[in-house]
Design an enzyme around this catalytic site. Structure first.
Site, PDB file in Angstrom:
ATOM      1  N   GLY A 130       0.648  -5.104   1.003  1.00 40.86           N
ATOM      2  CA  GLY A 130      -0.525  -5.095   0.238  1.00 40.86           C
ATOM      3  C   GLY A 130      -0.345  -5.803  -1.223  1.00 40.86           C
ATOM      4  CD  GLU A 180       2.223  -5.582   5.707  1.00 38.38           C
ATOM      5  OE1 GLU A 180       2.882  -6.461   5.696  1.00 38.38           O
ATOM      6  OE2 GLU A 180       1.232  -5.403   4.783  1.00 38.38           O
ATOM      7  CB  ALA A 220      -0.893   0.064   1.154  1.00 37.36           C
ATOM      8  CD  GLU A 273      -2.283  -7.532   3.407  1.00 38.18           C
ATOM      9  OE1 GLU A 273      -1.784  -6.561   2.674  1.00 38.18           O
ATOM     10  OE2 GLU A 273      -2.683  -7.912   4.433  1.00 38.18           O
TER      11      GLU A 273
HETATM   12  N1  CO8 Z   1       4.587   3.070  -0.883  1.00 34.05           N
HETATM   13  C1  CO8 Z   1       5.058   4.465  -1.440  1.00 34.05           C
HETATM   14  N2  CO8 Z   1       6.003   4.329  -2.144  1.00 34.05           N
HETATM   15  C2  CO8 Z   1       6.681   3.309  -2.389  1.00 34.05           C
HETATM   16  C3  CO8 Z   1       6.451   2.036  -1.782  1.00 34.05           C
HETATM   17  C4  CO8 Z   1       5.353   2.095  -1.086  1.00 34.05           C
HETATM   18  N3  CO8 Z   1       4.680   0.881  -0.396  1.00 34.05           N
HETATM   19  N4  CO8 Z   1       7.328   1.150  -2.218  1.00 34.05           N
HETATM   20  C5  CO8 Z   1       8.469   1.804  -2.760  1.00 34.05           C
HETATM   21  N5  CO8 Z   1       7.922   3.172  -2.756  1.00 34.05           N
HETATM   22  C6  CO8 Z   1       8.616   4.068  -3.746  1.00 34.05           C
HETATM   23  C7  CO8 Z   1      10.065   4.683  -3.215  1.00 34.05           C
HETATM   24  O1  CO8 Z   1       9.500   5.428  -2.167  1.00 34.05           O
HETATM   25  C8  CO8 Z   1      10.728   5.118  -4.291  1.00 34.05           C
HETATM   26  O2  CO8 Z   1      10.025   6.442  -4.525  1.00 34.05           O
HETATM   27  P1  CO8 Z   1      11.059   7.675  -4.738  1.00 34.05           P
HETATM   28  O3  CO8 Z   1      11.926   7.285  -5.839  1.00 34.05           O
HETATM   29  O4  CO8 Z   1      10.145   8.994  -4.861  1.00 34.05           O
HETATM   30  O5  CO8 Z   1      11.962   7.950  -3.498  1.00 34.05           O
HETATM   31  C9  CO8 Z   1      10.348   4.201  -5.152  1.00 34.05           C
HETATM   32  O6  CO8 Z   1       9.138   3.766  -4.878  1.00 34.05           O
HETATM   33  C10 CO8 Z   1      11.373   3.308  -5.384  1.00 34.05           C
HETATM   34  O7  CO8 Z   1      11.565   2.549  -4.266  1.00 34.05           O
HETATM   35  P2  CO8 Z   1      13.096   2.327  -3.636  1.00 34.05           P
HETATM   36  O8  CO8 Z   1      13.979   3.583  -3.916  1.00 34.05           O
HETATM   37  O9  CO8 Z   1      12.810   2.236  -2.149  1.00 34.05           O
HETATM   38  O10 CO8 Z   1      13.562   1.097  -4.431  1.00 34.05           O
HETATM   39  P3  CO8 Z   1      14.386   0.050  -3.722  1.00 34.05           P
HETATM   40  O11 CO8 Z   1      14.915  -0.926  -4.991  1.00 34.05           O
HETATM   41  O12 CO8 Z   1      15.717   0.732  -2.898  1.00 34.05           O
HETATM   42  O13 CO8 Z   1      13.705  -0.836  -2.664  1.00 34.05           O
HETATM   43  C11 CO8 Z   1      11.966  -2.031  -1.883  1.00 34.05           C
HETATM   44  C12 CO8 Z   1      12.565  -1.554  -2.944  1.00 34.05           C
HETATM   45  C13 CO8 Z   1      12.439  -3.040  -0.956  1.00 34.05           C
HETATM   46  C14 CO8 Z   1      10.414  -2.550  -2.326  1.00 34.05           C
HETATM   47  C15 CO8 Z   1      11.303  -0.630  -0.980  1.00 34.05           C
HETATM   48  O14 CO8 Z   1      10.889   0.397  -1.946  1.00 34.05           O
HETATM   49  C16 CO8 Z   1      10.417  -0.877   0.145  1.00 34.05           C
HETATM   50  O15 CO8 Z   1      10.886  -1.337   1.229  1.00 34.05           O
HETATM   51  N6  CO8 Z   1       9.065  -0.561   0.056  1.00 34.05           N
HETATM   52  C17 CO8 Z   1       8.367  -0.513   0.881  1.00 34.05           C
HETATM   53  C18 CO8 Z   1       7.494  -1.917   1.382  1.00 34.05           C
HETATM   54  C19 CO8 Z   1       6.628  -1.887   2.336  1.00 34.05           C
HETATM   55  O16 CO8 Z   1       6.988  -1.675   3.479  1.00 34.05           O
HETATM   56  N7  CO8 Z   1       5.381  -2.295   1.730  1.00 34.05           N
HETATM   57  C20 CO8 Z   1       4.325  -2.543   2.901  1.00 34.05           C
HETATM   58  C21 CO8 Z   1       3.602  -1.165   3.060  1.00 34.05           C
HETATM   59  S1  CO8 Z   1       2.221  -1.377   4.200  1.00 34.05           S
HETATM   60  C22 CO8 Z   1       0.873  -2.183   3.334  1.00 34.05           C
HETATM   61  O17 CO8 Z   1       1.114  -2.521   2.196  1.00 34.05           O
HETATM   62  C23 CO8 Z   1      -0.386  -2.376   4.028  1.00 34.05           C
HETATM   63  C24 CO8 Z   1      -1.399  -3.250   3.550  1.00 34.05           C
HETATM   64  C25 CO8 Z   1      -2.635  -2.603   3.432  1.00 34.05           C
HETATM   65  C26 CO8 Z   1      -3.601  -3.457   2.836  1.00 34.05           C
HETATM   66  C27 CO8 Z   1      -3.702  -3.653   1.280  1.00 34.05           C
HETATM   67  C28 CO8 Z   1      -4.663  -4.561   0.767  1.00 34.05           C
HETATM   68  C29 CO8 Z   1      -4.446  -5.134  -0.675  1.00 34.05           C
END
Ligand code: CO8
Length: 261
Positions: A110, A133, A67, A113
């Site tokens: 998400g 998460e 998400a 999921e």
């Molecule tokens: N939300 C918003 N932006 C994101 C997300 C995200 N989940 N994941 C990546 N991005 C963005 C980054 O902020 C970045 O943007 P910018 O270039 O503007 O800084 C861009 O995507 C590229 O990401 P990274 O630079 O971080 O890329 P890396 O290759 O270094 O890392 C990762 C990739 C490991 C995937 C890393 O981006 C990461 O850890 N992302 C977050 C993962 C996460 O924590 N996900 C869980 C989120 S909470 C959730 O999903 C709740 C679920 C709710 C229910 C949904 C039901 C369907």
């Protein structure tokens, strides 16, 4: 498709609809506007008589990295509770037609999921699943703890939920989370998913819907209830033209011509 901003839609083969999540710069982070479009496209294809099965995919780098954390970060309890945040994100699980997730790259939070809400998951060798998460101070909210526990068991689900560690495509396959990892010589995971969707779409639609309902009964209820549900649905199919056609075609050694009713 010009009517959508965050997804692409296509009909790449007979009876198959393909939806591609398209926020590449954000690794397909699932924002509310994206999910609104995804639900609308799925509902449209579910109603479309030319479609028998659907495929959801992302990019090579990310199916969806969860998400949208930037959208969520300032929300209060009152915001998420009173607006039923993410409640309608589960609509995918209520569609009539089968949905296949073609997962390449990150399927986190998400994203994982969303894949679990689909009926079948195919993975590319690069697929990475996880529920991270816990590392941002929350827990899965889109069915992760519930669907994973049913699919891979309590111990593994606890480990993933409480540590946030990722799982490789091979590990996910060994655990039964995905039906298989598509080897590179078979083409991309999307091509394999479209082919699989095409096979499903070539069957009687009413029988496919019945099969999906019956398997879901196994996933959601007790064995005793599920066996009754399956038998009732099986009996019910004897009221369809496709049961008559399918069995007659077998006896006459010819291909069935489905009426989908
Ligand atoms: N939300 C918003 N932006 C994101 C997300 C995200 N989940 N994941 C990546 N991005 C963005 C980054 O902020 C970045 O943007 P910018 O270039 O503007 O800084 C861009 O995507 C590229 O990401 P990274 O630079 O971080 O890329 P890396 O290759 O270094 O890392 C990762 C990739 C490991 C995937 C890393 O981006 C990461 O850890 N992302 C977050 C993962 C996460 O924590 N996900 C869980 C989120 S909470 C959730 O999903 C709740 C679920 C709710 C229910 C949904 C039901 C369907």
């Amino acid at each position: 498709d010009t009517q959508y901003e965050f997804i692409l839609t296509d009909k790449p083969a007979d009876g198959v609809a393909l939806i591609t999540l398209n926020r590449p710069k954000a690794l397909n982070a699932l924002s509310s506007p994206l999910f609104k479009e995804l639900n609308a496209a799925l509902a449209r294809f579910d109603e479309d008589d030319t479609v028998g099965a659907m495929v959801i995919t992302g990019s090579e780098r990310a199916f969806a990295a969860g998400a949208d954390i930037k959208e969520m970060k300032d929300k209060t309890y009152a915001d998420v509770y009173s607006n039923k945040f993410i409640e309608n994100w589960g609509e995918i699980a209520r569609l009539r037609k089968p949905v296949i997730a073609a997962v390449s790259g990150y399927a986190l939070g998400g994203g994982c999921e969303l894949a679990l809400m689909c009926d079948i998951i195919l993975a590319s060798p690069t697929a990475t699943f996880g529920q991270p998460e816990i590392s941002i101070g929350v827990i899965p909210g889109g069915g992760g703890t519930q669907r994973l526990a049913r699919v891979i068991g309590k111990s593994r689900t606890m480990e993933l939920t409480l540590t946030g560690r990722n799982v490789s495509a091979d590990e996910a396959a060994a655990w039964g989370m995905v039906s298989r990892v598509v080897p590179p010589e078979e083409g991309t995971v999307v091509e394999a998913a479209v082919k699989l969707a095409g096979t499903i779409a070539s069957k009687s639609r009413i029988a496919v819907q019945a099969g999906k309902d019956a398997v879901n009964a196994a996933y959601e209820g007790t064995l005793a209830e599920g066996l009754v549900t399956e038998r009732r649905i099986f009996h019910g199919l004897f009221a369809t033209q496709d049961q008559k056609e399918g069995m007659a075609a077998f006896a006459e050694k010819r291909k069935p011509v489905w009426k989908h009713q």
